[in-house]
Enzyme design. Structure first.
Site, short mmCIF file in Angstrom:
data_model
loop_
_atom_site.label_atom_id
_atom_site.label_comp_id
_atom_site.label_asym_id
_atom_site.label_seq_id
_atom_site.Cartn_x
_atom_site.Cartn_y
_atom_site.Cartn_z
N GLN A 1 0.87 -1.17 0.00
CA GLN A 1 0.00 0.00 0.00
C GLN A 1 0.91 1.22 0.00
OE1 GLN A 1 -3.72 -0.42 0.30
NE2 GLN A 1 -2.92 -2.34 -0.52
N ALA B 1 -11.66 3.28 4.50
CA ALA B 1 -10.73 2.34 3.87
C ALA B 1 -9.80 3.04 2.88
CB ALA B 1 -11.53 1.24 3.17
N HIS B 2 -8.91 2.30 2.29
CA HIS B 2 -7.89 2.88 1.41
C HIS B 2 -8.50 3.52 0.17
CE1 HIS B 2 -7.12 -1.45 -0.40
NE2 HIS B 2 -8.37 -1.08 -0.48
N ASN B 3 -7.90 4.64 -0.22
CA ASN B 3 -8.25 5.36 -1.44
C ASN B 3 -9.57 6.13 -1.35
OD1 ASN B 3 -6.06 3.88 -2.32
ND2 ASN B 3 -7.25 2.53 -3.63
N ARG C 1 -4.28 4.04 4.83
CA ARG C 1 -3.63 4.81 3.77
C ARG C 1 -3.97 4.22 2.41
NH1 ARG C 1 1.34 2.12 5.68
NH2 ARG C 1 2.19 0.83 4.02
#
Lengths: 341, 341, 341
Positions: free
Chosen positions: B210, B251-253, B230
């Protein structure tokens, strides 16, 4: 036996003493001075172990168990295997709890003192026999009562009061709160941060000062990583003997009565008032400004948007009386099945 | 008054000054130099207190309140009890917030410096007036700007940047992130750990690196025990002025716009994009890769599986336009009642 | 490239080496010794970057991408832009993960040792190459194996065993547990506190001693602020290779098999047993004492109240077979629309 790395077992206990501990009556043909060594589940217990029967689902397991002794209601006595000592009780799970606690008493702390690696403000007070572990931080004017156990990494904010015999798990943070006696707070809990209060506006949301506290009464238990915000002006209150599970959210001004059971991941919105002995199932959510009557029950995953009558039982989202919710579930099932034909 | 163990009240303030603070106009027969001492709720306020009316549910309480002064909309002026000084405002809750902050200003830190018991890497930088409490850890090359307050037990990972005037609550962990100015992050928050990204396979799930960051823009507030992963390659972004409650998962993004309100226990799955001034009720869940339009509203406990139009209001699980969801709820109620007959 | 404050990129890698790393076959008219410098998404990649196509939604982006190389299934080869080097793979996302990890290897720790500011009990053991950061606390008789990374603020309780190569994020608390090898536990996690077990009674709820442990098998990953209670007598078990997201609750005696995927904010009640390779969507809740068969799938926000067959797919609350749930959703939609007319 329980893993000796984590649990220290006491010496064997005689049947007579077990009966006293569990408030139970002995029946069966076993000498009262016979000793037992441990507690185990019915399916795993042997002649030296004490077990219990609390759920009729396990009645057959009881009948074939090799446990030397068992805490059980009188109604099941005639289904006991021969040779088993019976500890007859109206509350066998409670009896078991008391016996298990006798075999595995809370470990005496190896040291009852303040670690040289804890950071205790000069203006804080620490009572007799309190234990404060390495890495804990006790800030200005905090009051730590006698017999309190503060684990590593705990942060006790300025002015916070922690009552006698209370235990605080690792990395928990307390601020703007008064904690009662014999309270158990697990690790990672956050109590007393300011609530989610904003004057909303297109120009930006303006923070509203939160001037209340959190009051945790005696004998409360609070699960890991649970969050309890302080009041906006009134206090946020958790009543005596209430048990709260992990990852629960309690918003500002919420008042919870005595003896409630609040299961994991429940969320209670601001200013909602909950009576005594209320049970709330896991992941249920309650909107703000509600009144939830005493001894009511709220099913898991309910979405509660209206007041709940004392003694009521509700379920569904939006929540309705349990009877109606069960009908709804059955009705929808039937519609789908008819459609299938 | 608020508990002096936790709050320090400023000196009394004149009506004229209160009007300036709240951007309000004085009406009523009260001398502008009369002073007031505190803020209180309508039902508890006395002659020395300032209160507010923001919710018509409390109009009757307003009419009988003993508050000496009240922030209120012009429309309610004629329902005021005699003798009450009125601070007329189009935004009375905001006016109250400003006045409450004047009576209870953020306490000047007793020390504005770095505790000898904090662990600050030699390569980290610490700005003027920053306060770093006992037990906090600032790792290599982290940049702590001027006026930042880092509470006990906070862990600031390598390279993390914390903007001017930002406050970080106890035991919060920051890594792989850039935090803006005047941000408030409560205790127990985890920001910047790598997201839940795996190449799934029967032979075992393989972790996908990630490589993004978390960007928290200015004036954001983040509640206790919230988690923000991240990005996987792009960044995870929380826009300026957005307020996030406790126990929220991002969550990511995920990209969140400006001025959003995200209530407790909401979960937002990976790569979902949320516009500006979106409001998301408690325990709502959003699946991944969605686009949620600006100024939309998502009801508590919604299960959002499709994009949401700008300005839309949705509810239910799976979520649908609020109008349809309310119809659905009413229809099912009616079916159950008909069945009862 | 990824932010150098947080990530350190390795040297360029030749196409031939990339193919070896990803277990892929090279096609296209590119010299095998040509080197590439970084990984990027298809839409952002340039001639020096490696990208991947794993989702047919992005096939058009692939056809116009300027990426120098791409990991892709053979079926898409004919849609590649001219000049792109193709790394043909049956598992392109896994191939990408391996290549990304080669460009951004886990950073060698600057120090592989125990911080002078960590608090390690004399009776604890610490293996070769283990790193223990400032502020971490390792209590009596804990065993930290070789190559373990313990972050700042972590509290490892008495007797806890942490296996080889395992990494523990900041402020996580471990007690009464055995952690396997190569496990990743993120920050703020609480493992091993005693479960929510009470003998309920109007006279007060009596705590039942929790005499089990938590067993975390090899290669498990556990997300930030997740909570896992120890067993009541039996252990709570998380099987090898299972990946658990943030803010998940796992109650006492739960047994989770191997290779499961458990998304954020899921709650699993006591004594429920989950097979291997089960997938549970975000915010789903499972009641206690259930059996969930291997390779079953549970949709997000499901409320699971019954056993789940191996290989089954369920959704809704209360949860039912996915097929029936989708029919229910469609049927209710239709009823509302008919009503509208």
């Amino acid at each position: 036996m329980a893993d000796p790395r984590f649990f220290r077992r006491a010496k064997p206990i005689s049947l007579a003493d077990l009966a006293k501990i569990a408030n139970a009556t002995i029946t069966g043909d076993v000498a009262p001075d016979r000793t037992f060594a441990d507690v185990k589940a019915l399916s795993e217990a042997g002649p030296e172990d004490v077990s219990f029967l609390d759920n009729k689902r396990y009645a057959d397991t009881f009948s074939t168990s090799e446990a030397g002794a068992c805490v059980v209601e009188a109604a099941y006595a005639n289904r006991a295997p021969s040779g088993m000592a019976l500890l007859i009780s109206d509350a066998p799970y409670l009896g078991y709890a008391l016996i298990a606690a006798a075999f595995y008493p809370l470990q005496a702390d190896e040291s009852t003192n303040v670690s040289a690696n804890a950071h205790v403000a000069a203006s804080a007070s620490v009572g007799d026999g309190a234990r404060i572990e390495a890495g804990a931080v006790i800030q200005a004017h905090a009051e730590i009562s006698a017999g309190v156990h503060i684990s590593s990494g705990v942060v006790v904010g300025p002015g916070v009061v922690v009552g006698t015999g209370t235990r605080i798990g690792p990395n928990t943070c307390l601020s703007h709160c008064l904690i009662g006696d014999r309270v158990i707070i697990h690790g990672g809990v956050n109590i007393g941060q300011d609530g989610f209060g904003f004057a909303l506006s297109p120009a930006g949301h303006h923070k509203v000062p939160q001037l209340g506290r959190v009051i945790i009464e005696d004998d409360v238990e609070i699960g890991a990583n649970t969050t309890i915000d302080r009041g906006a002006g009134p206090d946020t209150v958790v009543g005596a003997g209430t048990k709260i599970d992990n990852l629960v959210q309690i918003a500002h001004n919420v008042r919870i009565g005595k003896g409630c059971i609040i299961v994991s991941q429940v969320g209670i919105s601001g200013s909602t008032e909950i009576g005594d002995f209320v049970m709330i199932g896991g992941q249920a959510g309650l909107t703000g400004h509600l009144k939830v009557g005493s001894r009511s029950k709220i099913a898991a995953q309910s979405g509660v948007m209206r007041n709940v009558d004392p003694g009521g039982t509700i379920g569904g989202s939006p929540a309705k009386p349990m009877r109606d919710w069960l009908k709804e579930v059955a009705l929808v099932d039937r519609l789908v099945k008819n459609k299938n034909r």
